[in-house]
Design an enzyme around this catalytic site. Sequence first.
Site, mmCIF file in Angstrom:
data_model
loop_
_atom_site.group_PDB
_atom_site.id
_atom_site.type_symbol
_atom_site.label_atom_id
_atom_site.label_comp_id
_atom_site.label_asym_id
_atom_site.label_seq_id
_atom_site.Cartn_x
_atom_site.Cartn_y
_atom_site.Cartn_z
ATOM 1 N N ARG A 210 0.827 -1.198 0.000
ATOM 2 C CA ARG A 210 0.000 0.000 0.000
ATOM 3 C C ARG A 210 0.865 1.253 0.000
ATOM 4 N NH1 ARG A 210 -2.049 -3.605 3.685
ATOM 5 N NH2 ARG A 210 -4.165 -4.380 3.314
ATOM 6 N N LYS A 233 -2.048 -1.247 8.213
ATOM 7 C CA LYS A 233 -3.487 -1.489 8.293
ATOM 8 C C LYS A 233 -3.818 -2.756 9.065
ATOM 9 C CE LYS A 233 -7.648 -1.859 5.445
ATOM 10 N NZ LYS A 233 -8.209 -1.832 4.074
ATOM 11 N N HIS A 316 -3.244 3.425 -5.453
ATOM 12 C CA HIS A 316 -3.560 2.138 -4.826
ATOM 13 C C HIS A 316 -3.794 1.039 -5.861
ATOM 14 C CE1 HIS A 316 -4.850 -0.389 -1.485
ATOM 15 N NE2 HIS A 316 -5.865 -0.793 -2.239
ATOM 16 N N ARG A 319 -1.478 -1.924 -6.584
ATOM 17 C CA ARG A 319 -1.553 -3.128 -5.750
ATOM 18 C C ARG A 319 -2.315 -4.237 -6.491
ATOM 19 N NH1 ARG A 319 -0.952 -4.875 -0.429
ATOM 20 N NH2 ARG A 319 -2.781 -5.691 0.653
ATOM 21 N N HIS A 339 -2.646 -10.702 2.586
ATOM 22 C CA HIS A 339 -4.051 -10.969 2.863
ATOM 23 C C HIS A 339 -4.218 -12.244 3.679
ATOM 24 C CE1 HIS A 339 -5.356 -8.539 -0.927
ATOM 25 N NE2 HIS A 339 -5.304 -7.779 0.153
ATOM 26 N N TYR A 348 -8.560 -8.323 -5.776
ATOM 27 C CA TYR A 348 -7.462 -7.558 -6.374
ATOM 28 C C TYR A 348 -7.037 -8.140 -7.720
ATOM 29 C CZ TYR A 348 -6.663 -4.484 -2.389
ATOM 30 O OH TYR A 348 -6.798 -3.510 -1.437
#
Length: 360
Positions: A210, A233, A316, A319, A339, A348
């Site tokens: 990110r 995050k 973003h 990504r 993830h 994604y």
Amino acid sequence: MAPRPRSAGSKDLPPNLYRKTDQRNGVTYYTYRDPITGRSFGLGSDKAKAVREATAANHHFSEKTLAQRMQSGRPFRDWCAEYRLIIADRGNAASTLRNVGMRINRLDDLFGDRDIRDISTREVADYLGAMAKAKKAQMSRAMRSLLSDMFAEAIAAGWTDANPVQVTKAARVKVSRQRLTLDLWQAIYAEAQQPWLKRAMELALITGQRRNEIANMLFRDVVDGHLQVIQSKTGQRLRISTDIRLQAADLHLGTVIQSCRDKVLSRHLVHHSKQVSRAMPGQLLMLDTLSKNFAEARDRAAEKLGIVFTNPPTFHEMRSLAARLHTAEGRNAQALLGHKSSKMTDIYRDSRGAEWIEVA
């Protein structure tokens, strides 16, 4: 019922007023405990205000004081203060706590003076529906999730008996932001005027991290042939081999890291190479600066290619492109992106129709 003995850390507070410091953000919150019923009332982080309210409650006077609030019921505002302490103990990242805190402030402004037991499903549905109609479906879903958890915790704490959020419907989110393709990424890269923007784009594409992680990468994070990343995050800890090579973009992580070193002494991989306004050479890039300059390069590239965006890809989106490119070359995109769920990685990897599907 006499108040319990004061701890050493509460000697400077009036009777029945207590403090608790959130160890993650260092903020101290104050709580008043009714000496008769034992019920607690959150008073926020303003010490002076908390002392005034507690003093007034102790003497049973003053208009709109805590004493009156105790008689009026269970204000939602008091539960907001209690809930802040609950989420502070969940081990969330500081950025998550800040975001949740701002959302709680909104709910406090809206429902603060209401008795928590009087907030109806219709009121909640109207509030969430208004956001959805204003094309803020994602925020509507986030506020619904927060409200539902707040009421669930309130039920567990005995503040109320029902959760008015449960029967409401979550707003439908229509994903509209366009994906980046490799061709467009290369065109944007060619339009990047600052060396640090090129390095940031290279790091974003080959590591799949990110914007926040890219901005905060340090040279000391390279340990034993690996770039160590702690995702802000989620707190996920990654060790990405510096030998990773992304053939599609002709990028090698070790080489990209080495190219981040220039004539300016800096701890940061992505840094200012000259003074810009108040930013000095060697300082890290602000997130808004990364986004703004990427968007400017993107728009220049789109104009040359004759592309008209309806919802242009942001920084973003690299990504997502990274996930697709690394998957195509046989790497574990889920591990690279950090993830916990393969379903999130699949989101994604979805090109949303931006790329051709090759059928052999």
